[in-house]
Design a protein around this motif. Structure first.
Motif, mmCIF file in Angstrom:
data_model
loop_
_atom_site.group_PDB
_atom_site.id
_atom_site.type_symbol
_atom_site.label_atom_id
_atom_site.label_comp_id
_atom_site.label_asym_id
_atom_site.label_seq_id
_atom_site.Cartn_x
_atom_site.Cartn_y
_atom_site.Cartn_z
ATOM 1 N N MET A 1 0.827 -1.211 0.000
ATOM 2 C CA MET A 1 0.000 0.000 0.000
ATOM 3 C C MET A 1 0.862 1.262 0.000
ATOM 4 N N ARG A 2 1.941 1.200 0.798
ATOM 5 C CA ARG A 2 2.878 2.333 0.857
ATOM 6 C C ARG A 2 3.539 2.544 -0.490
ATOM 7 N N ILE A 3 3.831 1.427 -1.123
ATOM 8 C CA ILE A 3 4.498 1.557 -2.430
ATOM 9 C C ILE A 3 3.568 2.255 -3.405
ATOM 10 N N PHE A 4 2.305 2.038 -3.401
ATOM 11 C CA PHE A 4 1.335 2.640 -4.321
ATOM 12 C C PHE A 4 1.266 4.132 -4.117
ATOM 13 N N TRP A 5 1.153 4.545 -2.838
ATOM 14 C CA TRP A 5 1.089 5.982 -2.553
ATOM 15 C C TRP A 5 2.422 6.676 -2.845
ATOM 16 N N SER A 6 3.536 5.955 -2.683
ATOM 17 C CA SER A 6 4.848 6.550 -2.998
ATOM 18 C C SER A 6 4.948 6.831 -4.487
ATOM 19 N N ILE A 7 4.453 5.897 -5.292
ATOM 20 C CA ILE A 7 4.502 6.110 -6.753
ATOM 21 C C ILE A 7 3.611 7.283 -7.134
ATOM 22 N N ILE A 8 2.410 7.382 -6.536
ATOM 23 C CA ILE A 8 1.497 8.497 -6.837
ATOM 24 C C ILE A 8 2.138 9.812 -6.461
ATOM 25 N N LEU A 9 2.824 9.882 -5.327
ATOM 26 C CA LEU A 9 3.446 11.111 -4.853
ATOM 27 C C LEU A 9 4.573 11.530 -5.772
ATOM 28 N N LEU A 10 5.406 10.537 -6.187
ATOM 29 C CA LEU A 10 6.516 10.858 -7.099
ATOM 30 C C LEU A 10 5.998 11.361 -8.433
ATOM 31 N N GLY A 11 4.923 10.762 -8.906
ATOM 32 C CA GLY A 11 4.368 11.227 -10.194
ATOM 33 C C GLY A 11 3.835 12.647 -10.109
ATOM 34 N N ALA A 12 3.188 12.927 -8.973
ATOM 35 C CA ALA A 12 2.671 14.284 -8.806
ATOM 36 C C ALA A 12 3.803 15.302 -8.716
ATOM 37 N N LEU A 13 4.900 14.909 -7.985
ATOM 38 C CA LEU A 13 6.045 15.802 -7.857
ATOM 39 C C LEU A 13 6.704 16.042 -9.205
ATOM 40 N N ALA A 14 6.830 14.980 -9.995
ATOM 41 C CA ALA A 14 7.448 15.136 -11.327
ATOM 42 C C ALA A 14 6.592 16.033 -12.217
ATOM 43 N N GLY A 15 5.298 15.865 -12.114
ATOM 44 C CA GLY A 15 4.416 16.731 -12.920
ATOM 45 C C GLY A 15 4.537 18.192 -12.527
ATOM 46 N N ALA A 16 4.674 18.395 -11.172
ATOM 47 C CA ALA A 16 4.808 19.783 -10.724
ATOM 48 C C ALA A 16 6.104 20.396 -11.218
ATOM 49 N N ILE A 17 7.222 19.544 -11.139
ATOM 50 C CA ILE A 17 8.516 20.054 -11.631
ATOM 51 C C ILE A 17 8.429 20.353 -13.116
ATOM 52 N N TYR A 18 7.769 19.541 -13.914
ATOM 53 C CA TYR A 18 7.648 19.730 -15.370
ATOM 54 C C TYR A 18 6.891 20.981 -15.702
ATOM 55 N N VAL A 19 5.891 21.240 -14.858
ATOM 56 C CA VAL A 19 5.099 22.452 -15.102
ATOM 57 C C VAL A 19 5.885 23.700 -14.754
ATOM 58 N N VAL A 20 6.585 23.638 -13.583
ATOM 59 C CA VAL A 20 7.317 24.818 -13.124
ATOM 60 C C VAL A 20 8.554 25.066 -13.968
ATOM 61 N N VAL A 21 9.327 24.023 -14.252
ATOM 62 C CA VAL A 21 10.580 24.169 -15.019
ATOM 63 C C VAL A 21 10.424 23.386 -16.306
ATOM 64 N N PRO A 22 10.142 24.081 -17.497
ATOM 65 C CA PRO A 22 9.986 23.353 -18.762
ATOM 66 C C PRO A 22 11.347 22.880 -19.263
ATOM 67 N N PRO A 23 11.399 21.770 -19.934
ATOM 68 C CA PRO A 23 12.677 21.230 -20.431
ATOM 69 C C PRO A 23 13.223 22.074 -21.571
ATOM 70 N N SER A 24 14.562 22.238 -21.688
ATOM 71 C CA SER A 24 15.222 22.974 -22.781
ATOM 72 C C SER A 24 15.175 22.160 -24.043
ATOM 73 N N GLU A 25 15.415 22.903 -25.220
ATOM 74 C CA GLU A 25 15.290 22.249 -26.515
ATOM 75 C C GLU A 25 16.353 21.194 -26.722
ATOM 76 N N GLY A 26 17.517 21.423 -26.238
ATOM 77 C CA GLY A 26 18.590 20.448 -26.468
ATOM 78 C C GLY A 26 18.649 19.376 -25.427
ATOM 79 N N GLY A 27 17.809 19.459 -24.410
ATOM 80 C CA GLY A 27 17.869 18.517 -23.317
ATOM 81 C C GLY A 27 17.329 17.151 -23.687
ATOM 82 N N GLY A 28 17.552 16.193 -22.803
ATOM 83 C CA GLY A 28 17.061 14.846 -23.038
ATOM 84 C C GLY A 28 15.640 14.713 -22.608
#
Length: 297
Positions: free
Chosen positions: A1-28
């Motif tokens: 159960m903890r593993i499920f919520w950990s994955i949900i939290l990481l996904g939400a954090l990654a989405g927030a980072i993607y929204v706040v800091v957009p990736p550069s054109e030359g980046g991976g």
């Protein structure tokens, strides 16, 4: 159960980072490898400048007329220029107006500024003429004794008035032939003769009354004797004067053949074609049959 919520939290954090800091054109990552075309906004360009509309000319014909006037009376005006009268006669004074301005209130010719008035008689005008003929200037010199020397040749006395007439000679009158002979092209009256015009003179000579006139008031005063018919020498225009008397010749005066006549002298050339027929006249004459000096003065 903890593993499920950990994955949900990481996904939400990654989405927030993607929204706040957009990736550069030359980046991976996914953003760098995406082949989706990117929309390019066109750079706004300023609208092309339009030429200024032409300034309409101001025409007096379209302007408002002055009070009491009409449109056609208004002057034509352009921007930056002075008003020009439509009627040039308004701008320039005509020669007729100038002449009118020089006239006196009674309509007679006036005196222009800077000029002197000149008297004009019927036979001699201001231009220096006797009738239609010009006057040739001469020398007129007044002597200390009151006499007058003309052209250094002829001496006369008097002042030309009725009280003190000029005492002239036939020699003076006949000398005009040297200068005035229209038939020969000599058409200038010398000043020594012209100055006698309209002046009172006295002269003696031979007399001829009109034939068959019982009470004559006219006579011919001449240098040479002539009876009007057969005796003597017929006169010329230079040596005869047609005189009109104030009074009728009566008594012994009626039969006189010599005498002196005093009167108002006239220089009046009478021309037929180019021939001189008459020249000298006398008016208001008085006849003295007892005065005679052989045709002299």
């Amino acid at each position: 159960m903890r593993i499920f919520w950990s994955i949900i939290l990481l996904g939400a954090l990654a989405g927030a980072i993607y929204v706040v800091v957009p990736p550069s054109e030359g980046g991976g990552g996914e953003a760098a490898t995406s082949t989706a075309p990117r929309r390019i906004e066109p750079t706004p360009q300023p609208p092309p400048s339009q030429p200024d509309p032409p300034t309409p000319e101001v025409s007096a014909e379209r302007s408002l007329p002055a009070a009491g006037g009409s449109e056609t009376d208004a002057p034509t005006t352009r921007p930056g220029s002075e008003a020009t009268p439509r009627n040039p006669q308004v701008q320039d004074v005509t020669s007729e107006e100038k002449v009118s301005a020089a006239k006196s209130p009674d309509g007679s010719p006036g005196v222009t500024p800077g000029s002197e008035a000149a008297s004009v008689d019927p036979e001699s005008d201001a231009a220096g003429k006797i009738g239609a003929f010009s006057i040739a200037p001469g020398k007129v010199e007044r002597k200390s004794d009151g006499s007058i020397l003309l052209d250094d040749r002829f001496t006369i006395s008097g002042d030309g008035t009725a009280e003190k007439p000029y005492e002239i000679t036939w020699e003076l009158l006949v000398s005009v032939e040297q200068d005035f002979d229209p038939q020969a092209g000599k058409k200038r009256v010398p000043e020594r003769i012209a100055m006698l015009h309209d002046k009172y003179v006295r002269l003696s000579g031979w007399i001829a009354f009109p034939l068959n006139v019982q009470s004559p008031r006219e006579l011919l005063l001449m240098l040479n004797q002539w009876d009007g018919c057969c005796i003597g020498v017929p006169p010329t225009p230079y040596d005869a004067i047609e005189a009109t008397l104030d009074k009728v010749a009566v008594g012994d005066a009626r039969f006189a053949v010599t005498g002196a006549v005093t009167g108002k002298f006239g220089v009046k050339p009478y021309i037929v074609g180019d021939w001189l027929v008459g020249l000298y006249t006398m008016e208001n004459g008085t006849f003295n049959p007892k005065t005679f000096s052989g045709g002299g003065s």
